[in-house]
Write a protein that holds these residues in place. Structure first.
Motif, PDB file in Angstrom:
ATOM      1  N   ARG A 157      -5.674  15.121 -27.574  1.00  0.00           N
ATOM      2  CA  ARG A 157      -4.740  14.290 -26.810  1.00  0.00           C
ATOM      3  C   ARG A 157      -3.631  15.139 -26.194  1.00  0.00           C
ATOM      4  NH1 ARG A 157      -4.347   8.893 -26.899  1.00  0.00           N
ATOM      5  NH2 ARG A 157      -5.628   8.733 -28.792  1.00  0.00           N
ATOM      6  N   ALA A 158      -3.193  16.171 -26.929  1.00  0.00           N
ATOM      7  CA  ALA A 158      -2.104  17.027 -26.448  1.00  0.00           C
ATOM      8  C   ALA A 158      -2.548  17.971 -25.337  1.00  0.00           C
ATOM      9  CB  ALA A 158      -1.530  17.834 -27.611  1.00  0.00           C
ATOM     10  N   LEU A 159      -3.857  18.240 -25.257  1.00  0.00           N
ATOM     11  CA  LEU A 159      -4.374  19.198 -24.273  1.00  0.00           C
ATOM     12  C   LEU A 159      -5.482  18.537 -23.458  1.00  0.00           C
ATOM     13  CD1 LEU A 159      -4.591  22.319 -26.631  1.00  0.00           C
ATOM     14  CD2 LEU A 159      -2.822  21.845 -24.913  1.00  0.00           C
ATOM     15  N   PRO A 160      -5.134  17.649 -22.546  1.00  0.00           N
ATOM     16  CA  PRO A 160      -6.155  16.891 -21.800  1.00  0.00           C
ATOM     17  C   PRO A 160      -7.029  17.760 -20.901  1.00  0.00           C
ATOM     18  CG  PRO A 160      -3.955  16.514 -20.892  1.00  0.00           C
ATOM     19  CD  PRO A 160      -3.763  17.245 -22.181  1.00  0.00           C
ATOM     20  N   ASP A 161      -6.590  18.972 -20.569  1.00  0.00           N
ATOM     21  CA  ASP A 161      -7.394  19.861 -19.734  1.00  0.00           C
ATOM     22  C   ASP A 161      -8.400  20.672 -20.549  1.00  0.00           C
ATOM     23  OD1 ASP A 161      -6.041  19.036 -17.447  1.00  0.00           O
ATOM     24  OD2 ASP A 161      -4.523  20.607 -17.627  1.00  0.00           O
ATOM     25  N   LEU A 162      -8.347  20.558 -21.871  1.00  0.00           N
ATOM     26  CA  LEU A 162      -9.245  21.286 -22.752  1.00  0.00           C
ATOM     27  C   LEU A 162     -10.418  20.407 -23.155  1.00  0.00           C
ATOM     28  CD1 LEU A 162      -9.839  23.778 -24.631  1.00  0.00           C
ATOM     29  CD2 LEU A 162      -8.489  22.581 -26.382  1.00  0.00           C
ATOM     30  N   THR A 163     -11.639  20.890 -22.954  1.00  0.00           N
ATOM     31  CA  THR A 163     -12.814  20.172 -23.434  1.00  0.00           C
ATOM     32  C   THR A 163     -13.007  20.516 -24.908  1.00  0.00           C
ATOM     33  OG1 THR A 163     -13.906  20.162 -21.276  1.00  0.00           O
ATOM     34  CG2 THR A 163     -15.302  19.848 -23.208  1.00  0.00           C
ATOM     35  N   VAL A 164     -12.922  19.501 -25.762  1.00  0.00           N
ATOM     36  CA  VAL A 164     -13.048  19.678 -27.203  1.00  0.00           C
ATOM     37  C   VAL A 164     -14.416  19.150 -27.634  1.00  0.00           C
ATOM     38  CG1 VAL A 164     -12.123  19.070 -29.474  1.00  0.00           C
ATOM     39  CG2 VAL A 164     -10.565  19.473 -27.549  1.00  0.00           C
TER      40      VAL A 164
ATOM     41  N   LEU B 107     -11.067   9.494 -25.857  1.00  0.00           N
ATOM     42  CA  LEU B 107     -10.439  10.551 -25.061  1.00  0.00           C
ATOM     43  C   LEU B 107     -11.496  11.168 -24.153  1.00  0.00           C
ATOM     44  CD1 LEU B 107      -8.332  12.275 -27.870  1.00  0.00           C
ATOM     45  CD2 LEU B 107      -7.614  10.487 -26.273  1.00  0.00           C
ATOM     46  N   PRO B 108     -11.280  11.206 -22.852  1.00  0.00           N
ATOM     47  CA  PRO B 108     -12.325  11.675 -21.924  1.00  0.00           C
ATOM     48  C   PRO B 108     -12.643  13.161 -22.035  1.00  0.00           C
ATOM     49  CG  PRO B 108     -10.258  11.280 -20.760  1.00  0.00           C
ATOM     50  CD  PRO B 108     -10.068  10.737 -22.137  1.00  0.00           C
ATOM     51  N   ASN B 109     -11.794  13.945 -22.677  1.00  0.00           N
ATOM     52  CA  ASN B 109     -12.038  15.393 -22.767  1.00  0.00           C
ATOM     53  C   ASN B 109     -12.782  15.791 -24.041  1.00  0.00           C
ATOM     54  OD1 ASN B 109      -9.624  14.667 -24.180  1.00  0.00           O
ATOM     55  ND2 ASN B 109      -8.983  16.801 -24.255  1.00  0.00           N
ATOM     56  N   THR B 110     -13.387  14.833 -24.740  1.00  0.00           N
ATOM     57  CA  THR B 110     -14.121  15.141 -25.960  1.00  0.00           C
ATOM     58  C   THR B 110     -15.627  15.000 -25.757  1.00  0.00           C
ATOM     59  OG1 THR B 110     -13.914  12.870 -26.753  1.00  0.00           O
ATOM     60  CG2 THR B 110     -12.233  14.460 -27.483  1.00  0.00           C
ATOM     61  N   ARG B 111     -16.385  15.788 -26.508  1.00  0.00           N
ATOM     62  CA  ARG B 111     -17.840  15.722 -26.564  1.00  0.00           C
ATOM     63  C   ARG B 111     -18.243  15.815 -28.034  1.00  0.00           C
ATOM     64  NH1 ARG B 111     -16.115  15.055 -22.253  1.00  0.00           N
ATOM     65  NH2 ARG B 111     -16.747  15.940 -20.236  1.00  0.00           N
ATOM     66  N   ILE B 112     -19.475  15.459 -28.349  1.00  0.00           N
ATOM     67  CA  ILE B 112     -19.914  15.527 -29.744  1.00  0.00           C
ATOM     68  C   ILE B 112     -21.301  16.133 -29.853  1.00  0.00           C
ATOM     69  CG2 ILE B 112     -20.990  13.238 -29.906  1.00  0.00           C
ATOM     70  CD1 ILE B 112     -19.490  13.079 -32.712  1.00  0.00           C
ATOM     71  N   LYS B 113     -21.486  16.942 -30.877  1.00  0.00           N
ATOM     72  CA  LYS B 113     -22.798  17.486 -31.214  1.00  0.00           C
ATOM     73  C   LYS B 113     -23.369  16.671 -32.367  1.00  0.00           C
ATOM     74  CE  LYS B 113     -22.049  22.241 -29.704  1.00  0.00           C
ATOM     75  NZ  LYS B 113     -21.854  23.648 -30.125  1.00  0.00           N
ATOM     76  N   ILE B 114     -24.584  16.201 -32.172  1.00  0.00           N
ATOM     77  CA  ILE B 114     -25.261  15.402 -33.188  1.00  0.00           C
ATOM     78  C   ILE B 114     -26.210  16.306 -33.958  1.00  0.00           C
ATOM     79  CG2 ILE B 114     -26.814  13.470 -33.597  1.00  0.00           C
ATOM     80  CD1 ILE B 114     -25.688  12.148 -31.083  1.00  0.00           C
ATOM     81  N   GLY B 115     -25.910  16.514 -35.218  1.00  0.00           N
ATOM     82  CA  GLY B 115     -26.711  17.383 -36.062  1.00  0.00           C
ATOM     83  C   GLY B 115     -25.892  17.817 -37.265  1.00  0.00           C
ATOM     84  N   GLY B 116     -26.362  18.856 -37.934  1.00  0.00           N
ATOM     85  CA  GLY B 116     -25.657  19.350 -39.112  1.00  0.00           C
ATOM     86  C   GLY B 116     -25.996  18.599 -40.381  1.00  0.00           C
TER      87      GLY B 116
END
Length: 336
Positions: free
Chosen positions: A190-197, A232-241
């Motif tokens: 949220r603090a870094l909207p330009d960063l893809t997390v 948050l639009p700058n987030t992605r998720i990896k499914i696994g682990g």
């Protein structure tokens, strides 16, 4: 320190064989490691042996795991050795990996820029992201790293300043955090909207220590954290682990390795939650090999993901199996 991962036993994995489902499905493995450690060797050759078992895995993304650091020179630049080592091991197979998520100490704050520039300079176009060791829980039973992170990294001001430099460098930030840390990940994103997390391993749903038994309340707390991150639009998720011991699965204790049908059934609640929250355009499948290899085979893993994605259309399946990863990390796999 002793590894917390299940021991890889090739003879045990060989006790179950199954045909490749949807063999035409193209795959970019969005998360794997390479190493040569006391616990075992898993270099590019070993990874390619798994890839060669039948699934159409055309490229991969390597994620840092302290492999091959430089022995000398400035401390901040020693992690460059990991990129150098991986590229050396993979010289004959340029798509494995197609991109690298490297390490740079984000607690250096704004000064991490020097390391980021050096990483990108030694491998132009290869380094696509950064990851630090951040998964923390006070209970010693919750451990997924031979060298667990201390508390507070994701909350530290210096870490946030370093993460801002990652965004300025045009790189992504992978974050491996347990479900108890998802509010910290949310605050960072949220603090870094330009960063893809990129949230690794489904956001760390726990099944050991105080979470042993996976109560409905524990699952609900994890799901709420995932939903808040997905907002948050700058987030992605990896499914696994799912082969991480902290997830609470214990396939390695059974006489026979699991089938893909069993894996798909076991993983369905978490996979469905991630897909409902993020959608296929912000989610990607990962192997997390060789960490997960102690629990199940590469064939069964991808067959399980194919079973879970079968109700979806081909466009959605393509996003999950390769397109979202390619777009997130700015990779050109060479196919459409």
């Amino acid at each position: 320190m002793k590894t917390p991962h299940a021991t890889i036993r090739e003879s045990w994995l060989a006790r179950h064989r199954e045909p490749i489902l949807m063999p035409e499905q193209k795959i970019l493995d969005a998360h794997h490691h390479l190493w040569d450690r006391e616990e075992g060797r898993y270099r590019t050759d070993e990874f390619l042996a798994d890839v060669a078992q039948g699934h159409d895995v055309r490229a991969s993304l390597y994620v840092q795991c302290r492999t091959g650091y430089r022995d000398a020179g400035p401390e901040a630049l020693k992690p460059l050795g990991e990129v150098e080592t991986v590229l050396e091991w993979s010289a004959g197979a340029p798509n494995y990996p197609l991109g690298i998520v490297a390490f740079a100490d984000l607690l250096a704050g704004s000064q991490v820029r020097e390391t980021l520039e050096a990483l990108c300079a030694i491998a132009p176009g290869s380094v696509r992201g950064i990851r630090n060791t951040t998964a923390y829980h006070p209970d010693p039973a919750v451990r997924s790293n031979p060298r667990p992170a201390p508390d507070g990294l994701l909350r530290a001001r210096a870490f946030r300043e370093g993460a801002a430099q990652v965004a300025r460098a045009g790189l992504t930030l992978d974050v491996w955090a347990y479900q108890t840390q998802l509010q910290e990940v949310e605050a960072l994103a949220r603090a870094l909207p330009d960063l893809t997390v990129v949230i690794d391993h489904c956001g760390g749903p726990l099944g050991v220590g105080p979470f042993r038994g996976r109560t409905p309340a524990d699952f609900a707390a994890w799901r709420q954290g995932i939903q808040r991150l997905a907002a948050l639009p700058n987030t992605r998720i990896k499914i696994g682990g799912f082969g991480l011991t902290v997830f609470g699965n214990a396939y390695h204790l059974n006489p026979e390795p699991p089938t893909s049908a069993q894996l798909a059934s076991d993983w369905s609640p978490h996979v469905e939650t991630c897909l409902e929250a993020f959608g296929s355009h912000r989610a990607m499948f990962e192997s997390n090999f060789p960490v997960d290899k102690g629990m199940y085979s590469y064939v069964a893993l991808w067959n399980a993901f194919k079973r879970l994605s079968q109700p979806l259309g081909q466009a959605d399946r393509d996003r999950l199996f390769w397109r979202t990863a390619a777009e997130t990390y700015g990779l050109d796999p060479g196919w459409q």
